[in-house]
Design a protein around this motif. Sequence first.
Motif, mmCIF file in Angstrom:
data_model
loop_
_atom_site.group_PDB
_atom_site.id
_atom_site.type_symbol
_atom_site.label_atom_id
_atom_site.label_comp_id
_atom_site.label_asym_id
_atom_site.label_seq_id
_atom_site.Cartn_x
_atom_site.Cartn_y
_atom_site.Cartn_z
ATOM 1 N N SER A 51 40.499 41.880 38.969
ATOM 2 C CA SER A 51 39.624 41.367 40.015
ATOM 3 C C SER A 51 40.079 41.827 41.393
ATOM 4 O O SER A 51 39.262 42.210 42.236
ATOM 5 C CB SER A 51 39.585 39.836 39.955
ATOM 6 N N VAL A 52 41.388 41.819 41.641
ATOM 7 C CA VAL A 52 41.917 42.257 42.935
ATOM 8 C C VAL A 52 41.653 43.740 43.151
ATOM 9 O O VAL A 52 41.312 44.178 44.257
ATOM 10 C CB VAL A 52 43.423 41.955 43.038
ATOM 11 N N ASN A 53 41.788 44.528 42.099
ATOM 12 C CA ASN A 53 41.579 45.969 42.234
ATOM 13 C C ASN A 53 40.112 46.335 42.436
ATOM 14 O O ASN A 53 39.801 47.316 43.126
ATOM 15 C CB ASN A 53 42.126 46.694 41.001
ATOM 16 N N LEU A 54 39.211 45.543 41.826
ATOM 17 C CA LEU A 54 37.792 45.880 41.896
ATOM 18 C C LEU A 54 37.015 45.011 42.875
ATOM 19 O O LEU A 54 35.918 45.389 43.290
ATOM 20 C CB LEU A 54 37.156 45.751 40.501
ATOM 21 N N LEU A 102 33.004 38.674 38.666
ATOM 22 C CA LEU A 102 33.032 38.381 37.231
ATOM 23 C C LEU A 102 34.457 38.334 36.715
ATOM 24 O O LEU A 102 34.830 37.424 35.960
ATOM 25 C CB LEU A 102 32.232 39.441 36.472
ATOM 26 N N TRP A 103 35.285 39.322 37.116
ATOM 27 C CA TRP A 103 36.686 39.330 36.669
ATOM 28 C C TRP A 103 37.438 38.121 37.229
ATOM 29 O O TRP A 103 38.314 37.557 36.552
ATOM 30 C CB TRP A 103 37.372 40.616 37.107
ATOM 31 N N ALA A 104 37.109 37.691 38.439
ATOM 32 C CA ALA A 104 37.741 36.503 39.017
ATOM 33 C C ALA A 104 37.379 35.258 38.209
ATOM 34 O O ALA A 104 38.224 34.391 37.969
ATOM 35 C CB ALA A 104 37.328 36.338 40.473
ATOM 36 N N CYS A 105 36.131 35.179 37.781
ATOM 37 C CA CYS A 105 35.711 34.046 36.948
ATOM 38 C C CYS A 105 36.408 34.073 35.591
ATOM 39 O O CYS A 105 36.815 33.035 35.060
ATOM 40 C CB CYS A 105 34.194 34.057 36.762
ATOM 41 N N LEU A 106 36.560 35.278 35.030
ATOM 42 C CA LEU A 106 37.269 35.407 33.753
ATOM 43 C C LEU A 106 38.728 34.986 33.889
ATOM 44 O O LEU A 106 39.291 34.381 32.961
ATOM 45 C CB LEU A 106 37.173 36.845 33.248
ATOM 46 N N SER A 107 39.336 35.303 35.020
ATOM 47 C CA SER A 107 40.727 34.878 35.227
ATOM 48 C C SER A 107 40.817 33.356 35.303
ATOM 49 O O SER A 107 41.791 32.767 34.812
ATOM 50 C CB SER A 107 41.292 35.514 36.505
ATOM 51 N N SER A 108 39.816 32.701 35.883
ATOM 52 C CA SER A 108 39.804 31.236 35.944
ATOM 53 C C SER A 108 39.652 30.627 34.551
ATOM 54 O O SER A 108 40.320 29.645 34.215
ATOM 55 C CB SER A 108 38.667 30.754 36.850
ATOM 56 N N VAL A 109 38.782 31.228 33.735
ATOM 57 C CA VAL A 109 38.604 30.737 32.362
ATOM 58 C C VAL A 109 39.882 30.946 31.553
ATOM 59 O O VAL A 109 40.299 30.073 30.766
ATOM 60 C CB VAL A 109 37.412 31.450 31.690
ATOM 61 N N SER A 141 42.746 42.248 51.879
ATOM 62 C CA SER A 141 41.445 42.904 51.757
ATOM 63 C C SER A 141 40.404 41.875 51.355
ATOM 64 O O SER A 141 40.729 40.760 50.923
ATOM 65 C CB SER A 141 41.496 44.025 50.715
ATOM 66 N N HIS A 142 39.147 42.249 51.507
ATOM 67 C CA HIS A 142 38.056 41.364 51.083
ATOM 68 C C HIS A 142 38.120 41.125 49.578
ATOM 69 O O HIS A 142 37.772 40.033 49.090
ATOM 70 C CB HIS A 142 36.711 41.983 51.470
ATOM 71 N N ARG A 143 38.575 42.141 48.834
ATOM 72 C CA ARG A 143 38.716 41.990 47.380
ATOM 73 C C ARG A 143 39.706 40.872 47.040
ATOM 74 O O ARG A 143 39.465 40.068 46.126
ATOM 75 C CB ARG A 143 39.193 43.304 46.763
ATOM 76 N N LEU A 144 40.814 40.831 47.770
ATOM 77 C CA LEU A 144 41.819 39.791 47.544
ATOM 78 C C LEU A 144 41.249 38.411 47.866
ATOM 79 O O LEU A 144 41.497 37.444 47.144
ATOM 80 C CB LEU A 144 43.051 40.075 48.406
ATOM 81 N N TYR A 145 40.479 38.330 48.937
ATOM 82 C CA TYR A 145 39.884 37.056 49.353
ATOM 83 C C TYR A 145 38.936 36.527 48.269
ATOM 84 O O TYR A 145 39.007 35.360 47.879
ATOM 85 C CB TYR A 145 39.135 37.235 50.675
ATOM 86 N N VAL A 146 38.067 37.379 47.781
ATOM 87 C CA VAL A 146 37.105 36.971 46.753
ATOM 88 C C VAL A 146 37.834 36.547 45.474
ATOM 89 O O VAL A 146 37.505 35.520 44.861
ATOM 90 C CB VAL A 146 36.123 38.121 46.456
ATOM 91 N N SER A 147 38.838 37.319 45.091
ATOM 92 C CA SER A 147 39.553 37.045 43.836
ATOM 93 C C SER A 147 40.276 35.707 43.889
ATOM 94 O O SER A 147 40.139 34.878 42.978
ATOM 95 C CB SER A 147 40.549 38.173 43.554
ATOM 96 N N TYR A 148 41.049 35.491 44.965
ATOM 97 C CA TYR A 148 41.852 34.275 44.998
ATOM 98 C C TYR A 148 40.997 33.029 45.228
ATOM 99 O O TYR A 148 41.249 31.980 44.604
ATOM 100 C CB TYR A 148 42.938 34.352 46.063
ATOM 101 N N CYS A 149 40.022 33.100 46.106
ATOM 102 C CA CYS A 149 39.186 31.926 46.360
ATOM 103 C C CYS A 149 38.456 31.486 45.091
ATOM 104 O O CYS A 149 38.379 30.297 44.778
ATOM 105 C CB CYS A 149 38.189 32.215 47.476
ATOM 106 N N THR A 150 37.939 32.464 44.355
ATOM 107 C CA THR A 150 37.259 32.140 43.093
ATOM 108 C C THR A 150 38.228 31.547 42.088
ATOM 109 O O THR A 150 37.935 30.534 41.438
ATOM 110 C CB THR A 150 36.598 33.407 42.515
ATOM 111 N N PHE A 151 39.381 32.200 41.964
ATOM 112 C CA PHE A 151 40.389 31.705 41.013
ATOM 113 C C PHE A 151 40.857 30.303 41.382
ATOM 114 O O PHE A 151 40.962 29.428 40.515
ATOM 115 C CB PHE A 151 41.579 32.668 40.990
#
Length: 615
Positions: free
Chosen positions: A123-126, A130-137, A170-180
């Motif tokens: 999720s951080v790389n992309l 969706l990958w952020a949600c999968l990491s939460s699951v 990066s914005h990618r990091l923000y989206v990934s961590y906030c979702t997770f």
Amino acid sequence: VSTQSTWGFDDRVWYPLGRHVGHTVYPGLMITVSWIYNVLEIIRIPISVKNICVFTGPLFASITVLITYFMTKEIWDVPSGLIASCLIAIAPGYISRSMAGGYDNECIAITAMMLTFYTFLKSVNLGNLLWACLSSVSFLYMVTSWGGYIYIINVIPLYVLLLVLMGRYSHRLYVSYCTFYILGTLMCMLVPFVGFQAVLSSTHFGSHAVFLMIQVHSLIKFVKSNMSQSSFIYLMKLVVYGIIASIVLIGVIASMEYIAGVQSTTRFLTLLNPHSDKIPIISSVAEHQATSWPSYYFDLQYMMLLAPIGLYYTLCRMTDGVVFLLLIACTSVYFSGIMVRLMIVLTPSVCIASGIGISTFLKMCYSQTMDKLYQPIIPCISLFTAAFYVIHCTWVATEFYSSPSIVMYANVDGKQTLLDDFREGFAWLSQNVPDDAKIASWWDYGYQISSMANRTTLVDNNTWNNTHIATIGRIMASSEKDAYPILRKLDVDYLLVIFGGHVGYSSDDINKFPWMVKISAGVFPNSINEHAFGSFEVTESGTATMLNSMMYKMCYHGFGKVQKEGKPVGFDVLRGDIKRKNFTLRTIEEAYTSEHWIVRIYKVKQDPNHGPTYD
């Protein structure tokens, strides 16, 4: 197996308290087996629940191998992923928890941990939601499986903080961590055993703080791009003061460990500060002891040398994935040194680092100009090293992880003898003891008595109530006169102890007795004096308190008449010639002793014949 599991109240354990199953266990392992069973039923594959439990470990180990490949590929390259997956497939540090029959939380938890790491890194790389949600699951599955989820909920925020400090935000990091963070925290609260600890526990405060920090950091970047320089500096002063005040407030709240519902996990605090005062019930567990250097070689072998090489190579090509690998490698090394059971957390990162080290080293060797005379040397050395690693892993798996823990081999009187006393003792309980009988023993044997003998126990391996465990320790450490009222108050019908002095079984209750005394003395200081037991000797230097304790009497009753060849009567092969050999039991009577004296069971007299004194 029902798809709608009822996590109700079990009144046949922790008598007379009972135990609410849903609030005292992680349900992931049982739910996993239930799902597998029902899926196989749907596709008409008849496999018993027992066989599914046996092969759950190897099944999830194979999934872990695949995840390790994809994660290493994401961090470095494909050859490194192939090598890392081969290493973890047979690594003793992972086999110890993933062998067939090893039906334990860790056998699925490590798979869940690696899947969480891989999906979050992806999720951080992309920057993909969706990958952020999968990491939460994946994290939810980890939470339902093992208490080690605390490691994930702290190492991922630490990773995010580290990237921000390194200027890699990066914005990618923000989206990934906030979702997770948002989904993960909410999902944590769905697990009954965790509940609101996901918000109130101090072990989760790091994730909360990093979430607030990343919001502030994003806001600052946005405001800076839309304000003048002077206005921005003034605003930053206000923000800095606010952050300092928030840190002080969080520190005060975190320090108030027992106030206003703020909770913390003692095991986690022990990991952070191994020199702090430890609760005896935690320190008494063998898996919670510090890891020795031979254990590292035993579980990792050549990877002890290869992993640092791989980490060195990663420093030459710094990416977000490399930062994550360096972080989990360093933190897992630290934690594994504090508790030997956390070697399983260290093993995946060591395998990944070793895979990178081997792959990069071989590429460097063949990319440089090399004399043809020396070219065959590298593959020969590589094959020899790989063969030796495979032999080591096979030997460890065969000798140490392929035998059941309740059936042992020992050298008895010069002969290799099968010791099946545990199963004999539990079978005797199931066939000769009333169904409603209450069995008191140390907590190590609670699960075995419940499952193999199907009888009510007072304590077991769940260890959720320290006071109740201390009460059992108090019974074992007290004299007959002092222990009998407690036994009657708890409606105890039988007492079970494990004694290894006849055949040299060192994991017996006499060797565990110091911990029983320490735990009970911590809860009942007016009744149990730890210093009165001296050094817990049973020989001539043994104290009167030690020799008059229930533990001593139950282990050595009748043993004073046993004579081994070339030894005096009553000779304990582990501890020497015992001091007190002849005594009479007043409040209990011997009911069963196994063939090799390992399992000893005593019946509590309902109306004992009290004499004027107690021996």
